[in-house]
Design an enzyme around this catalytic site. Structure first.
Site, PDB file in Angstrom:
ATOM      1  N   PHE A 123      -2.797   1.302  -4.737  1.00 38.64           N
ATOM      2  CA  PHE A 123      -2.281   2.074  -3.720  1.00 38.64           C
ATOM      3  C   PHE A 123      -2.553   2.089  -2.041  1.00 38.64           C
ATOM      4  O   PHE A 123      -2.104   1.922  -0.743  1.00 38.64           O
ATOM      5  CB  PHE A 123      -3.282   4.151  -3.748  1.00 38.64           C
ATOM      6  CG  PHE A 123      -4.694   4.146  -3.849  1.00 38.64           C
ATOM      7  CD1 PHE A 123      -5.445   3.561  -4.089  1.00 38.64           C
ATOM      8  CD2 PHE A 123      -4.587   4.771  -2.369  1.00 38.64           C
ATOM      9  CE1 PHE A 123      -6.627   3.662  -3.564  1.00 38.64           C
ATOM     10  CE2 PHE A 123      -5.955   4.717  -1.144  1.00 38.64           C
ATOM     11  CZ  PHE A 123      -6.816   4.056  -2.392  1.00 38.64           C
ATOM     12  N   LYS A 124      -3.493   1.086  -2.429  1.00 38.79           N
ATOM     13  CA  LYS A 124      -4.173  -0.105  -1.316  1.00 38.79           C
ATOM     14  C   LYS A 124      -2.979  -0.093   0.084  1.00 38.79           C
ATOM     15  O   LYS A 124      -2.748  -0.670   1.005  1.00 38.79           O
ATOM     16  CB  LYS A 124      -4.399  -1.481  -1.342  1.00 38.79           C
ATOM     17  CG  LYS A 124      -6.564  -0.991  -1.792  1.00 38.79           C
ATOM     18  CD  LYS A 124      -7.337  -0.635  -0.964  1.00 38.79           C
ATOM     19  CE  LYS A 124      -8.900  -1.055  -2.194  1.00 38.79           C
ATOM     20  NZ  LYS A 124      -8.379   0.320  -3.218  1.00 38.79           N
ATOM     21  N   ASP A 125      -1.515  -0.819  -0.923  1.00 39.99           N
ATOM     22  CA  ASP A 125      -0.358  -0.244   0.395  1.00 39.99           C
ATOM     23  C   ASP A 125       0.453  -0.334   1.002  1.00 39.99           C
ATOM     24  O   ASP A 125       0.766   0.090   2.198  1.00 39.99           O
ATOM     25  CB  ASP A 125       0.617  -1.115  -0.922  1.00 39.99           C
ATOM     26  CG  ASP A 125      -0.025  -2.275  -1.623  1.00 39.99           C
ATOM     27  OD1 ASP A 125      -0.084  -3.397  -0.631  1.00 39.99           O
ATOM     28  OD2 ASP A 125       1.295  -2.875  -2.570  1.00 39.99           O
ATOM     29  N   LEU A 162      -1.942  -0.409   4.023  1.00 34.89           N
ATOM     30  CA  LEU A 162      -2.600  -1.790   5.146  1.00 34.89           C
ATOM     31  C   LEU A 162      -0.946  -2.223   5.258  1.00 34.89           C
ATOM     32  O   LEU A 162      -1.057  -3.291   5.514  1.00 34.89           O
ATOM     33  CB  LEU A 162      -3.065  -3.105   3.738  1.00 34.89           C
ATOM     34  CG  LEU A 162      -5.136  -2.920   3.667  1.00 34.89           C
ATOM     35  CD1 LEU A 162      -5.729  -3.289   2.784  1.00 34.89           C
ATOM     36  CD2 LEU A 162      -5.071  -3.134   5.067  1.00 34.89           C
TER      37      LEU A 162
END
Ligand SMILES: *Cc1c(COP(=O)(O)O)cnc(C)c1O
Length: 497
Positions: free
Chosen positions: A111-113, A116
């Site tokens: 989920f960091k995408d 980011l």
């Protein structure tokens, strides 16, 4: 709209908050108010794209960005060619009142995408607005998912570069391979021979080192961080709470205005805080359920009002939640202290000195009106992966399974059957060996490598292995540098040449 520091200093514009990351007094930037999205506005968003929701919501916070700039950033971040689902954050229905929000369809399968992929564009634009001519030089230590997501986000973004340090003993083989095969002319990856603390402390020391900063300045570079305390990472996460809601309404699974619950697998408290911000903006949320793994500092905090980080640290099968100091909690504390920065400063000082602080009974009671928290250890997590697969034929990664377990506990203990959304933060394929062990038994997968585990899961579930996993076997390894913990400065200088 301006931004305040949770510790009382600094008033900044959105672009300054994004460029600086942290306020000078060590506090976190918080918006001066929560822009309101009425149910009428929500209805007009219903049925529109993820990108449209993102533009609307970001515009309300990022006032010194033009509409055209926000559009450009959003279109670049959520270009469907980089995501394996064109809706970006699809919502899957398991049962009538139970849904899963899948946040793992981006380039790095976690989920960091979501944040980011967008942050680098906001940073580049912030530099322009503030007449910053130096190259924004991102230096980040990673224990796993953040590093690769930052590298993919900043890859080939003009005016920036991204250098990631990872502990050579501290990340999984797949995570290492993901980073080592990163493309782009402005990305660097350096293994630090030590553990995560060595890498993290090393980066923090570089930021504090005036001589190092001066050297970078001479090279025309400004050091910066892609850490999750940056408001530019928080804002994009608010969006998917709204898209989930309008999509469920559109599908007839919810009435407009009806309240729902979200359960969030939590580490640094960024994801769930974004849900709280969405609620403060008017989204009808009944409960935010905070799920921890065996590092259950937060579960204890929501129960007792005492945050006690002085405890044993466990390495678990949900490593992205192996955390004892949840930085973004400071933003929530600020709201529950009625925005009294002195109070927040006092608690943070106690945390720093004694590793423990208490917010008192009254505030704790207030928190419990919205938040509910519990945890799952590794055995409960594996059992939940099995239970959900048997019952719903749905494949969950360990982080998601922690949340799913906690939701079961919540429903059992409170009897509240409100429609709930499990926030799913990683693809099961990113953690294939643990998921395969949970479903097939540890003995059955003992001798299998990562790819063999992924194959077994694909056969079992019928869900295709994402292309990013296949590519890992073919892409050339580009980054092989390593250094000793006390030689990180020399390694950066070499890499930045
Ligand atoms: C980062 C991460 C989390 C924790 O999110 P926070 O915003 O730090 O609470 C959970 N799951 C996965 C897979 C992650 O990468």
């Amino acid at each position: 709209m301006s931004f305040f520091s949770t510790r009382g200093g600094a008033c900044a514009t959105a672009s300054q908050a994004i460029l600086n990351g942290l306020a000078k007094d060590g506090g976190l930037f918080v918006p001066s108010m929560f822009p309101q999205i009425s149910l009428e506005r929500l209805s007009t968003l219903s049925g529109t794209s993820y990108q449209n929701h993102a533009e609307r919501i970001l515009r309300s916070f990022l006032e010194d960005y033009s509409i055209a700039e926000i559009e450009e950033a959003v279109q670049a971040a959520y270009d469907p060619s980089a995501w394996d689902d064109h809706t970006i954050a699809p919502v899957k229905t398991l049962e009538e009142n139970l849904h899963v929000l899948e946040l793992f369809h981006g380039p790095t399968l976690a989920f960091k995408d979501i944040a980011l992929q967008l942050l680098p564009h906001l940073v580049r634009m912030a530099a322009e607005k503030n007449d910053e001519k130096r190259e924004i030089t991102i230096l980040t230590a990673t224990s796993g998912d953040t590093g690769k997501a930052a590298l993919e986000g900043f890859k080939d973004v003009p005016g920036t570069s991204c250098t990631v340090f990872y502990p050579t003993d501290g990340v999984s083989d797949v995570q290492k391979l993901q980073m080592a095969t990163t493309g782009g002319d402005n990305t660097r990856v350096i293994g630090v021979n030590g553990n995560f603390d060595d890498a993290q402390t090393g980066v923090k020391n570089l930021f504090k080192d005036e001589a190092f900063r001066a050297k970078l300045n001479e090279m025309g570079k400004l050091p910066s961080s892609a850490n999750s305390i940056n408001f530019g990472r928080l804002a994009p996460q608010i969006v998917y709470y709204f898209t989930t809601y309008t999509r469920l309404v559109k599908r007839g699974a919810l009435r407009m205005g009806q309240h729902i619950n979200f359960v969030v697998p939590t580490g640094n408290f960024g994801d769930i805080l974004a849900g709280y911000y969405a609620m403060r903006m008017g989204l009808p949320i009944h409960r935010l359920i905070c799920a921890s793994n065996q590092n259950n500092v937060l579960a204890d905090f929501f129960e007792s009002g005492t945050y006690d980080a002085d405890r044993e640290f466990f390495k678990t099968t949900s490593p992205s939640m192996d955390i004892l100091i949840s930085s973004n909690l400071e933003r929530l504390l600020y709201e529950y202290a009625d925005r009294n920065a002195d109070k927040v400063k006092e608690w943070m000082q106690q945390l720093n000195e004694d590793k423990v602080f208490s917010i008192g009974v009254k505030r704790s009671k207030e928190l419990k009106k919205i938040f509910w928290a519990d945890y799952a250890d590794d055995d409960m997590t594996a059992a939940e992966i099995r239970r959900v697969f048997d019952r719903n034929e749905y494949l969950m990664d360990p982080h998601t399974a922690v949340a799913s377990h906690v939701l079961q506990q919540y429903r059992m203990k409170t009897g509240d059957q409100t429609t709930a959304v499990i926030v799913s933060t990683a693809s099961p394929y990113k953690f294939a060996p643990d998921v395969a062990a949970a479903l097939l038994g540890a003995d059955a997968v003992e001798d299998l490598d990562f790819f063999a585990c992924a194959k077994r899961l694909e056969k079992l579930s019928g869900v295709a292995i994402p292309k990013q996993i296949h590519e890992l076997r073919e892409l050339p390894v580009r980054h092989t540098a390593t250094c000793a913990p006390d030689a990180m400065e020399a390694a950066v200088m070499e890499a930045l040449k």
